[in-house]
Design an enzyme around this catalytic site. Structure first.
Site, PDB file in Angstrom:
ATOM      1  N   LEU A   1      47.120  39.724  54.058  1.00 30.39           N
ATOM      2  CA  LEU A   1      46.479  38.538  54.625  1.00 30.39           C
ATOM      3  C   LEU A   1      47.215  37.246  54.297  1.00 30.39           C
ATOM      4  O   LEU A   1      46.726  36.151  54.578  1.00 30.39           O
ATOM      5  CB  LEU A   1      45.011  38.497  54.193  1.00 30.39           C
ATOM      6  N   CYS A   2      48.420  37.357  53.687  1.00 29.72           N
ATOM      7  CA  CYS A   2      49.234  36.168  53.398  1.00 29.72           C
ATOM      8  C   CYS A   2      49.931  35.666  54.657  1.00 29.72           C
ATOM      9  O   CYS A   2      50.347  36.457  55.497  1.00 29.72           O
ATOM     10  CB  CYS A   2      50.316  36.526  52.379  1.00 29.72           C
ATOM     11  N   HIS A   3      50.114  34.357  54.711  1.00 29.06           N
ATOM     12  CA  HIS A   3      50.834  33.736  55.819  1.00 29.06           C
ATOM     13  C   HIS A   3      52.341  33.728  55.536  1.00 29.06           C
ATOM     14  O   HIS A   3      52.739  33.511  54.393  1.00 29.06           O
ATOM     15  CB  HIS A   3      50.375  32.277  55.992  1.00 29.06           C
TER      16      HIS A   3
ATOM     17  N   MET B   1      50.744  33.490  45.697  1.00 31.04           N
ATOM     18  CA  MET B   1      51.039  34.913  45.907  1.00 31.04           C
ATOM     19  C   MET B   1      52.545  35.172  45.834  1.00 31.04           C
ATOM     20  O   MET B   1      52.977  36.215  45.345  1.00 31.04           O
ATOM     21  CB  MET B   1      50.478  35.395  47.249  1.00 31.04           C
ATOM     22  N   GLU B   2      53.334  34.205  46.313  1.00 26.98           N
ATOM     23  CA  GLU B   2      54.781  34.366  46.273  1.00 26.98           C
ATOM     24  C   GLU B   2      55.269  34.362  44.818  1.00 26.98           C
ATOM     25  O   GLU B   2      56.151  35.151  44.450  1.00 26.98           O
ATOM     26  CB  GLU B   2      55.465  33.226  47.048  1.00 26.98           C
TER      27      GLU B   2
ATOM     28  N   ASP C   1      62.206  49.663  35.618  1.00 30.47           N
ATOM     29  CA  ASP C   1      63.059  50.697  36.236  1.00 30.47           C
ATOM     30  C   ASP C   1      64.337  50.896  35.417  1.00 30.47           C
ATOM     31  O   ASP C   1      64.811  52.022  35.258  1.00 30.47           O
ATOM     32  CB  ASP C   1      63.399  50.265  37.666  1.00 30.47           C
TER      33      ASP C   1
END
Lengths: 158, 158, 158, 158, 158, 158
Positions: B74-76, B110-111, B125
């Site tokens: 739902l992020c733009h 969010m980024e 990793d």
């Protein structure tokens, strides 16, 4: 063991797994998104249908598992043969879990971690308007099986 | 406030931000990868040039920031105007931090979270062959500025 | 049969295909973009070289087949071994067809459908300035072979 | 008007929109997935929680809208400002609808079509084990507004 | 031999490799980024830690190898089993080399070329503020092995 | 000027361009794929329709321009407003050229270089069965305009 992602000269590389056996492999990772009970209540029973919020996070996690090798530079592309993601609102947190399976030359720990992490970030995205301080924590592999190193299960930390 | 990512009928949607102002926005997120001192020593000064391991994780984080809208449903999509990622081995852990900037209609929390998370998974990793039990934890927004809600800084938790 | 993409508890998952045989599989899908004869004439013989328009749509379809698992959430990533896409302007429509092959544990119906659909949308994109009302229709699998369920061919609908 | 995606020499190009105005634009597309009443009953009220199936298709459509420019070669990347996708099981079919908004130099018809198409293919993927013959049809733009050509609404076809 | 990427009717397709053997395959490609000695000095020993610049280009090359089939339309998706990328500043140029391995039905020449090219473009991106005139040149396959055509090594051009 | 992609501490970052002006920018890059006259003859007039081969490479270049920021780690995502790619078979080579336009805070040199490079690799992929020794060379920016540094045109090298 050494850090296999690096050559003797210290350069990062995608380690050659050509000589490894193609075997069935599985890994499970978990994480917890810590927020507030009133926020969890909204996701689970409040102004938002539980199915929708949980499903959105679940789909995000499944899709992310398939893109792990695009995100983590030294991961190998893998023919993932199955992914389960669980998103369980409970008390003051949302518990996240992902199990990934493959029949391949390398394991799927990174795929399970990526799935559970992106599912968690997706829940955060949904609730950040009401709890920007929520924290994604305890992102970890809890079990893996298959391959040269065989089965491993995380010891409980009391 | 409510959960803006959902309509009145409970359906998830990408909320319409057309009416929001285009302003300068910034967000910083942090995380910690907990492992063992001997593992951190290898990354920082041991059999692996520190610059290489740190740079690999940093690049992974920067690239991930740009793909946030592909991962979090739902992020733009946003015209990101700058990203800094720091990866600092220290003691028994690796500290991760990311700051993202934009001039846009929505924020970049969010980024920043995606950048710091993928950087952390990339370090995992690299070290999983020597410490599969390492844990990525405390993934959180620590500050954001710009937009309707203005500046926010996380309170210290004593 | 049931809806295999869902577990007993109703949660969507990428079903585990580890136990399925690796066999040669093939699927063909078709679709039709309905527009006007004058528009088709432009694509085929008019002010636009037919080869260029057809090739652009064809390439778009081939590339899309490879990205099916990124678009359709519960699809498995597959080692696609061949893709043919045909884009045939004729009368008042453009006929689209795609055949995809793999040697894998699951079929390629979704890959064929994705190829034909994106090829069709690409033709629409080219002509929308002259016929915004064009319609993509009859997107369907017409044949598949290989795997547990063997060969299937769509019955003609008179 | 001509086919603007092609130059005078017939070569495909991404047409230069630098001189076009940045304005609010919106487009709505619809499609129908035709299957059988018993299949629709399963999605809506049967062995599968409706919310989960509908949410998976909705998320797939929203994510696809953001990737339109990667799929349709001559489309411009756009700062999408909102996406709504509706997936409505009813009778013998599933009705699909998508509305996309932007503030940009070009329209979002292709984004709406891509969203509705991928949502429809995702429903097909869920039901193909019980109805391989299902058909995605009537994929079309029903309304658009904004930009040089202004508002357009599809005429009803009786 | 003919141009296998095209059918008898001249249409581009992804050639069907289903009947080819799954064998170990390897390819090495090289390229050179020509700039000025003072620019190379900055990368290697100057105001920029050599490890960081080299690592950024290396990671970009490794990631690009994995995305070759998304970029080059008629390439098959492959289970890449190893990638090494070398970025060596020297005199007035930066030498680039990439070796890619797979166990698959087709070779990895395109993956090696894509890795070396994107690594070179990444170095250009880093130095373009001080030498916009730098040139990426001599992008070529220097050796490949495995598959029907076996081992091939480029003859030296005196 | 210094290497702006690196901070004072030597860490790579995506430089903050928030303070730069949004202006119209354009860049053109060229490259040459050197092969043999008989190979060029096949592409242009032989067993392969010229339009198809040229169109495939052109589309690959256009799509690659849009993905530059995913490939080159420190590039900013940009609202590309136009792309032209030319692929011209001639004598013993194929000449490649790409022009990219944007209205943005940073230039599009990397987008033009990525377009021309991927178009060139796509031609190599088509002809490698008949000339594995073909070389992509002279990949360079030939002109750019807009932004703080204004117009720049490459001097001819006699």
């Amino acid at each position: 063991g050494g850090l296999t992602h690096y050559r003797a000269d210290g350069a990062a590389h995608m380690v050659d797994v050509s000589a490894k056996d193609v075997t069935a492999r599985e890994a499970t990772a978990t994480a917890v998104l810590r927020t507030r009970p009133d926020v969890v209540a909204r996701i689970a029973t409040g102004d938002l249908p539980k199915g929708e919020a949980v499903a959105v996070a679940r789909v995000a996690g499944i899709l992310a598992a398939k893109r792990t090798h695009e995100l983590v530079p030294l991961c190998h592309p893998l023919p993932i043969s199955g992914v389960d993601v669980d998103v369980v609102p409970s008390g003051d947190h949302v518990a996240l879990s992902a199990t990934v399976r493959t029949t391949s030359r390398t394991g799927v720990e990174m795929e399970a971690l990526t799935a559970v992490t992106v599912a968690g970030l997706t829940v955060y995205d949904m609730i950040k308007a009401v709890d920007r301080a929520a924290v994604l924590t305890d992102v970890q592999v809890v079990a893996k099986s298959g391959g040269t190193t065989g089965t491993w299960v995380r010891e409980e930390q009391a």
